[in-house]
Scaffold this active site. Sequence first.
Site, short mmCIF file in Angstrom:
data_model
loop_
_atom_site.label_atom_id
_atom_site.label_comp_id
_atom_site.label_asym_id
_atom_site.label_seq_id
_atom_site.Cartn_x
_atom_site.Cartn_y
_atom_site.Cartn_z
N LEU A 195 -87.89 82.13 -14.53
CA LEU A 195 -87.38 83.30 -15.37
C LEU A 195 -86.65 82.77 -16.48
O LEU A 195 -86.32 83.46 -17.34
CB LEU A 195 -86.29 84.08 -14.48
N GLU A 240 -86.08 76.47 -6.94
CA GLU A 240 -84.68 76.75 -7.01
C GLU A 240 -83.63 75.77 -6.69
O GLU A 240 -82.55 75.83 -7.40
CB GLU A 240 -84.46 77.88 -6.21
N GLY A 289 -87.67 83.92 -7.33
CA GLY A 289 -86.63 83.12 -6.68
C GLY A 289 -85.56 83.20 -8.08
O GLY A 289 -86.13 83.27 -9.30
NI NI Z 1 -86.83 78.58 -12.46
#
Ligand code: NI
Length: 168
Positions: free
Chosen positions: A92, A134, A46
Site C-alpha cells: 500500500l 509486514e 496487510g
Molecule cells: Ni507493504
Amino acid sequence: MTTLDILQFPDPRLRTKAAEVTVFDDGLRQLVEDMYETMYAANGVGLAATQVNVHKQVLVADMSEERDQRMALVNPRIVARQGEQVYQEGCLSFPGIYADVTRALAVVVEAQDVDGQPVRLELEGPLAVCIQHEMDHLAGKVFVDHLSGLKRSILLKRLEKQRKAATA
Ligand code: NI
C-alpha cells in the site's frame, strides 16, 4: 473508526524501526481497529503500523477472499523458517507496483494478541509471505529492498512515472 493516512515510499518515516509494545490498552485496540479500517478501505491484505506513521510493533492482515479472517499481531518474532517461495507482492506504500520476492515458504511466528496474550502461529504460502512482508515494515524495510539494484531502479522509475501521471 478512522481511516488513517498511509505513508508513501520513499517517505523516510518508512525506515523507522518500530518499538516493542509494552502497554495493552484501549489505545492499542483503537489503533488495531483503525488499521483494519484503513487496510480494508485500501483493498490491502496487510498493513504495518509503520505505514500509518505509528512506530510500534503492530500489524494486521487478512488474506481471505471474503475479507473476514482478521489477524492482528503485536510484537511478532519469527522463531523458525523453512523452504523458499517466490510470490508477486504489492504494498500500500507503493501503489500500482508489483514484484516477485523470494521469502521463506513457512514460518513459525510468536507474537501477542491485542490483549497481550501469547500466540504462536505456523504459517505457510501466501499468508507466510504477507506476515514476512509486514514484519519487514516494522524493521524499517520495504519489499523492493529484496530486489536486485537493476530491478529495483526499474520499478521505482515506474512508480515515479505513475505519480507524475496522477498529479499531472
Ligand atoms: Ni507493504
